[in-house]
Design a protein around this motif. Structure first.
Motif, mmCIF file in Angstrom:
data_model
loop_
_atom_site.group_PDB
_atom_site.id
_atom_site.type_symbol
_atom_site.label_atom_id
_atom_site.label_comp_id
_atom_site.label_asym_id
_atom_site.label_seq_id
_atom_site.Cartn_x
_atom_site.Cartn_y
_atom_site.Cartn_z
ATOM 1 N N TYR A 86 0.847 -1.187 0.000
ATOM 2 C CA TYR A 86 0.000 0.000 0.000
ATOM 3 C C TYR A 86 0.883 1.236 0.000
ATOM 4 O O TYR A 86 1.983 1.232 0.530
ATOM 5 C CB TYR A 86 -0.892 0.028 1.261
ATOM 6 N N LYS A 87 0.368 2.317 -0.574
ATOM 7 C CA LYS A 87 1.065 3.613 -0.568
ATOM 8 C C LYS A 87 0.166 4.619 0.129
ATOM 9 O O LYS A 87 -1.002 4.746 -0.189
ATOM 10 C CB LYS A 87 1.383 4.066 -1.985
ATOM 11 N N VAL A 102 3.902 0.763 2.431
ATOM 12 C CA VAL A 102 3.696 -0.260 3.465
ATOM 13 C C VAL A 102 3.490 -1.602 2.779
ATOM 14 O O VAL A 102 2.601 -1.749 1.944
ATOM 15 C CB VAL A 102 2.473 0.079 4.348
ATOM 16 N N ASN A 103 4.366 -2.552 3.134
ATOM 17 C CA ASN A 103 4.240 -3.926 2.628
ATOM 18 C C ASN A 103 3.868 -4.828 3.790
ATOM 19 O O ASN A 103 4.578 -4.880 4.786
ATOM 20 C CB ASN A 103 5.562 -4.413 2.018
ATOM 21 N N VAL A 112 7.578 -0.652 6.560
ATOM 22 C CA VAL A 112 7.234 0.711 6.178
ATOM 23 C C VAL A 112 8.504 1.391 5.693
ATOM 24 O O VAL A 112 9.450 1.579 6.463
ATOM 25 C CB VAL A 112 6.622 1.492 7.361
ATOM 26 N N ASN A 113 8.560 1.726 4.429
ATOM 27 C CA ASN A 113 9.717 2.376 3.797
ATOM 28 C C ASN A 113 11.022 1.643 4.147
ATOM 29 O O ASN A 113 12.033 2.259 4.484
ATOM 30 C CB ASN A 113 9.826 3.849 4.180
#
Length: 139
Positions: free
Chosen positions: A4-5, A15-16, A29-30
């Motif tokens: 998600y972005k 976010v993965n 996150v990043n």
């Protein structure tokens, strides 16, 4: 799993979601990995159960016309004739078993609803019959 972005206060975040087990989610996150514990347990979805409402009309008994000389016995459901317990000329009383009809892997006894004498057999053992097909005539 999923990516998600987000944009919060003009800052971009990617976010993965790496894994999700019970109420613990591992995400990135990043590029930084985090373990997030959910405050409530996630409810698992269940397979929906289909509920059919009851029939609005009552079951209909075998229709026997008391004024008629000939009574027609018909198949209440589709099936296969397993055995015939009567022959032409037999005199029957109410409740006597006339034949056995197999339907949906169950044996169904077809019994006499009106006393009388067998005048015709319209079926043979092993025959497949449809619902409302004529089986026996009695007088």
């Amino acid at each position: 799993m999923k990516s998600y972005k987000f944009k919060v206060n003009e800052n971009g975040y990617t976010v993965n979601i790496k894994s999700h087990e019970d109420n613990i989610i591992k995400l990135e996150v990043n590029g930084t990995t985090y373990d997030v514990v959910m405050s409530k347990e996630i409810k698992k979805t269940k397979t929906p159960t289909l509920v059919r409402s009851a029939s609005k009309r009552p079951t209909e008994p075998l229709k026997v016309n008391p004024k008629s000389q000939v009574t027609r016995i018909v198949a209440p459901i589709p099936g296969v004739v397993l055995s015939i317990d009567v022959k032409v000329g037999d005199t029957l009383k109410v409740g006597d078993r006339m034949l056995v009809l197999e339907a949906m892997k169950m044996e169904n006894n077809i019994v006499c609803e009106k006393a009388g004498t067998i005048t015709a057999l319209k079926i043979v053992v092993g025959q497949q019959v449809l619902q409302d097909e004529l089986l026996i005539e009695l007088e």
